[in-house]
Design an enzyme around this catalytic site. Structure first.
Site, mmCIF file in Angstrom:
data_model
loop_
_atom_site.group_PDB
_atom_site.id
_atom_site.type_symbol
_atom_site.label_atom_id
_atom_site.label_comp_id
_atom_site.label_asym_id
_atom_site.label_seq_id
_atom_site.Cartn_x
_atom_site.Cartn_y
_atom_site.Cartn_z
ATOM 1 N N LYS A 1 0.826 -1.201 0.000
ATOM 2 C CA LYS A 1 0.000 0.000 0.000
ATOM 3 C C LYS A 1 0.863 1.254 0.000
ATOM 4 C CE LYS A 1 -4.149 -2.047 1.962
ATOM 5 N NZ LYS A 1 -5.096 -2.108 3.072
ATOM 6 N N LYS B 1 -4.154 -8.353 -7.880
ATOM 7 C CA LYS B 1 -5.212 -8.698 -6.934
ATOM 8 C C LYS B 1 -6.339 -7.662 -7.042
ATOM 9 C CE LYS B 1 -6.535 -8.062 -2.269
ATOM 10 N NZ LYS B 1 -6.413 -7.425 -0.995
ATOM 11 N N LYS C 1 -9.818 -2.505 -3.746
ATOM 12 C CA LYS C 1 -10.256 -1.120 -3.794
ATOM 13 C C LYS C 1 -9.037 -0.199 -3.871
ATOM 14 C CE LYS C 1 -12.897 -2.691 -0.683
ATOM 15 N NZ LYS C 1 -13.672 -2.969 0.526
HETATM 16 P P1 ADP Z 1 -9.655 -4.392 -0.549
HETATM 17 O O1 ADP Z 1 -8.336 -5.039 -0.826
HETATM 18 O O2 ADP Z 1 -10.411 -4.174 -1.782
HETATM 19 O O3 ADP Z 1 -9.538 -3.140 0.283
HETATM 20 P P2 ADP Z 1 -10.778 -5.519 1.797
HETATM 21 O O4 ADP Z 1 -9.481 -5.306 2.441
HETATM 22 O O5 ADP Z 1 -11.880 -4.658 2.250
HETATM 23 O O6 ADP Z 1 -10.544 -5.414 0.253
HETATM 24 O O7 ADP Z 1 -11.189 -7.059 1.895
HETATM 25 C C1 ADP Z 1 -12.291 -7.588 2.602
HETATM 26 C C2 ADP Z 1 -12.338 -9.093 2.497
HETATM 27 O O8 ADP Z 1 -12.393 -9.499 1.139
HETATM 28 C C3 ADP Z 1 -11.114 -9.841 3.090
HETATM 29 O O9 ADP Z 1 -11.515 -11.027 3.724
HETATM 30 C C4 ADP Z 1 -10.275 -10.133 1.905
HETATM 31 O O10 ADP Z 1 -9.451 -11.256 2.084
HETATM 32 C C5 ADP Z 1 -11.322 -10.383 0.839
HETATM 33 N N1 ADP Z 1 -10.747 -9.986 -0.439
HETATM 34 C C6 ADP Z 1 -10.464 -8.752 -0.855
HETATM 35 N N2 ADP Z 1 -9.941 -8.749 -2.092
HETATM 36 C C7 ADP Z 1 -9.895 -10.043 -2.459
HETATM 37 C C8 ADP Z 1 -9.463 -10.709 -3.631
HETATM 38 N N3 ADP Z 1 -8.986 -10.034 -4.668
HETATM 39 N N4 ADP Z 1 -9.552 -12.051 -3.672
HETATM 40 C C9 ADP Z 1 -10.078 -12.760 -2.627
HETATM 41 N N5 ADP Z 1 -10.498 -12.196 -1.499
HETATM 42 C C10 ADP Z 1 -10.415 -10.860 -1.395
#
Ligand code: ADP
Ligand code: TRP
Length: 329
Positions: free
Chosen positions: A116, A195, A198
């Site tokens: 990040k 990946k 957001k």
């Molecule tokens: P982001 O990376 O978009 O900010 P979050 O951190 O809010 O996503 O993730 C919330 C949940 O969704 C977590 O349990 C995370 O492991 C799952 N998650 C987020 N992105 C992915 C992805 N690309 N593949 C699988 N699981 C994901």
């Protein structure tokens, strides 16, 4: 009853829950919560979102969006506990206590911080401390199992390390949580092949209105192989996403289309768009109903906060006592 707990951040630029969140967290989480001997604590990590989202209105919208997504996929809030992280501020107090028990190098080595901090212009202390707040989310509720995507594995290891070293120093205080990482649920790729996140702005929000969703699907990055030529499905972002939700027959057919030539990426994108609409038709409808009636969401979250606070106060009391923050009585 085994207590499972997980959270999703209310980050993103404008009310976003993406396919990675749904396939990686919401669907498997709800399936677990339905097991008879499980009690689920699912929450919206709106304090974590402050590391990246500074606009209050955006956070509020995102919070409703994440809540509506859990509800649209059928999370039973009567049997379980559904709440906003910020409604139980005890988590902030615990974060301070555990900050003072977290070695600096542990945080400095976190993959997610490194990722990040390379991708964001605002690298604040909250971003650095993110894993401690996450550890507190889990430890404050004596959670035993934490279903998360693979990308969160290191955060869970940190949580276990912090809790174990605290227990070692002060005696049994925290339950040591087990990560539940479904190896079958891979890291869902985003529209650019990284990946889906957001943070990278490479996501598909399946709840978007049709036109916008189509536009988002059309923006998926592909190479420039001409329409007539055969294409390699395995190296294509569109195919990678299609594969996640299609049936085996649909996947086989799509593979043939790619390999046969005279099938353009535009065709594949249209097929993916239609499959998304079809697969999530019910959930899209329910999501919109909740978003149009946010008071229904508030009601559920308030009730959840009451249930969650009760446990948080008990656990925090235990910690304060260990740290000498209570009176002789
Ligand atoms: P982001 O990376 O978009 O900010 P979050 O951190 O809010 O996503 O993730 C919330 C949940 O969704 C977590 O349990 C995370 O492991 C799952 N998650 C987020 N992105 C992915 C992805 N690309 N593949 C699988 N699981 C994901
Ligand atoms: N860090 C998680 C993510 O980015 C979200 C989260 C916050 C979480 N607190 C948690 C997940 C506690 C599980 C348990 O995906």
């Amino acid at each position: 009853m085994a207590r499972i707990l997980t959270g999703i951040q209310s980050s993103g630029s404008s009310g976003e829950v993406h396919l990675g969140n749904i396939l990686g967290a919401i669907k498997p989480g709800i399936a677990l919560s339905k097991q008879q001997d499980h009690e689920a604590f699912f929450f919206i990590a709106d304090l974590h979102s402050l590391t990246t989202v500074k606009d209050a209105a955006v956070r509020k919208k995102n919070t409703y969006a994440v809540a509506a997504a859990w509800l649209a996929f059928g999370f039973d809030t009567d049997k379980n506990v559904f709440y906003k992280q910020s409604d139980v501020p005890e988590v902030c107090e615990l974060t301070w206590y555990l900050n003072c028990h977290t070695p600096f190098p542990m945080l400095a080595n976190a993959h997610s911080f490194k990722d990040k901090s390379e991708n964001l212009s605002d690298v604040n202390a909250g971003l650095f401390d993110y894993p401690v707040l996450m550890a507190c989310d889990i430890l404050l509720y004596d959670a035993e199992m934490v279903p998360v995507g693979k990308d969160q594995k290191q955060h869970l290891e940190m949580t276990r390390d912090i809790a174990s070293s605290f227990n070692h120093l002060y005696g049994e205080t925290f339950v040591i949580p087990e990560p539940l990482i479904d190896e079958k649920v891979m890291v869902i790729p985003g529209t650019d092949g990284r990946k889906m996140s957001k943070t990278y702005n490479n996501y598909l929000n399946i709840f978007l209105a049709e036109k916008k969703l189509r536009k988002a699907v059309m923006k998926i990055e592909t190479d420039s192989t001409p329409l007539e030529e055969p294409k390699d499905p395995e190296s294509c972002n569109v195919f990678a996403l299609y594969k996640l939700i299609a049936s085996n027959e649909q996947i086989a057919e799509m593979r043939q289309n790619y390999e046969g030539g005279n099938y353009g990426y535009g065709h594949a994108k249209q097929a993916l768009f239609e499959l998304l609409l079809d697969t999530f038709a019910e959930e899209r409808k329910r999501y919109n109903e909740f978003m149009e009636n946010p008071e229904l969401i508030d009601q559920k979250l308030e009730e959840g906060a009451r249930k969650a606070s009760k446990i948080a106060k008990e656990v925090l009391g235990r910690v304060r006592k260990k740290l000498g923050y209570t009176t002789a009585l």
